[in-house]
Design an enzyme around this catalytic site. Structure first.
Site, PDB file in Angstrom:
ATOM      1  N   GLU A  44       0.839  -1.197   0.000  1.00  0.00           N
ATOM      2  CA  GLU A  44       0.000   0.000   0.000  1.00  0.00           C
ATOM      3  C   GLU A  44       0.878   1.253   0.000  1.00  0.00           C
ATOM      4  O   GLU A  44       1.883   1.317   0.708  1.00  0.00           O
ATOM      5  CB  GLU A  44      -0.881  -0.036   1.244  1.00  0.00           C
ATOM      6  N   LYS A 113      -9.482   2.987  -2.207  1.00  0.00           N
ATOM      7  CA  LYS A 113      -9.715   2.292  -0.938  1.00  0.00           C
ATOM      8  C   LYS A 113     -11.012   2.768  -0.299  1.00  0.00           C
ATOM      9  O   LYS A 113     -11.241   3.960  -0.105  1.00  0.00           O
ATOM     10  CB  LYS A 113      -8.530   2.534  -0.004  1.00  0.00           C
ATOM     11  N   CYS A 148      -5.551  -3.086   2.200  1.00  0.00           N
ATOM     12  CA  CYS A 148      -5.264  -3.104   3.631  1.00  0.00           C
ATOM     13  C   CYS A 148      -6.516  -3.247   4.509  1.00  0.00           C
ATOM     14  O   CYS A 148      -7.084  -4.321   4.605  1.00  0.00           O
ATOM     15  CB  CYS A 148      -4.448  -1.862   3.998  1.00  0.00           C
TER      16      CYS A 148
END
Length: 265
Positions: A44, A113, A148
């Site tokens: 990430e 995200k 994540c």
């Protein structure tokens, strides 16, 4: 269509706010990939790490046309390997933790995200993504990607109608939460009957230490990756098999029994 897929998860020790150093490390590792590698997964925010200072963020964030992804495109095209990861992106003055899947052909897929880590400044730094998890058809395999903290949300990751075969997870997941990381990767693999690739960064930053958390699991939740320090310290490589995946799904055909539902975006 390929009967096997060779994946390398690259745990870069991210140099904070130093894209040139991170791109150099990435490029060097790309030159050391084993022959036949199909996909490389980066951590990430691989080119900068987490940057929350407003002025520095404005200086480092890039559009998808910027130099960071131009470098990724170059290495994907010259090595014949797809590259996935996430970067600090800017669009119309708004900042995103943007996942990318860049193919050697030039085809590109992006994902912002969705879940921003609630105990850090991430939610104050980035806008939340508004699109569902993408599924890319690549060399005969269906590839999905989250980033994540998305891993903690099983409904978000649900493999409805077994739409994907592989789930990529670029991450900066600190060792203090390693128990959760490992067990969530395993759970996502088992419940979705998919290969799960957790590509965590290495080293340390202001938020903790990260070493030895890059892992790859098969569709039954068993580890299948092997460490190959010749590529990069702690790099994990795995060759996954279509026959093995199909066999696991036939042996326990849970897909047709899964509940259908609609996500509220």
């Amino acid at each position: 269509m390929s009967d096997t897929l060779q994946i390398v998860a690259l745990p870069l020790d991210i140099a904070w706010a130093d894209p040139a150093a991170n791109l150099a490390a990435f490029g060097a590792a790309m030159q050391r990939l084993p022959a036949g590698t199909d996909i490389v997964v980066l951590p990430e925010l691989f080119s900068t790490g987490f940057v929350h200072d407003d002025a520095l963020r404005a200086d480092l964030a890039q559009p998808v046309s910027g130099s960071t992804l131009q470098a990724v495109r170059h290495f994907a095209a010259t090595t014949g390997v797809a590259v996935a990861g996430s970067m600090m992106a800017v669009t119309a003055g708004r900042y995103y933790n943007r996942g990318f899947f860049i193919e050697p052909s030039g085809d590109e897929t992006f994902y912002d995200k969705r879940h921003l880590f609630c105990v850090s400044a991430e939610a104050e730094t980035f806008e939340r993504g508004t699109d569902p998890v993408p599924v890319v058809r690549y060399r005969g395999w269906n590839i999905a990607m989250i980033v994540c903290y998305d891993l903690r949300f099983p409904a978000w990751c649900r493999n409805r109608s077994q739409a994907y075969d592989v789930l990529l997870v670029p991450a900066n997941w600190a060792a203090a939460r390693s128990y959760a990381w490992t067990h969530l990767l395993i759970a996502r693999a088992i419940e979705n009957q998919a290969i799960v690739v957790g590509a965590n960064r290495s080293g340390r930053d202001d938020y903790g230490e990260y070493d030895s958390l890059t892992q790859i699991y098969d569709a039954t939740g068993h580890p299948v990756g092997t460490v190959d320090d010749r590529i990069y310290p702690g790099a994990v490589a795995a060759t996954i098999s279509r026959d093995d995946l199909d066999r696991a799904r036939r042996r326990l055909p849970v897909g047709p029994d899964a509940d259908d539902f609609a996500l509220s975006l």
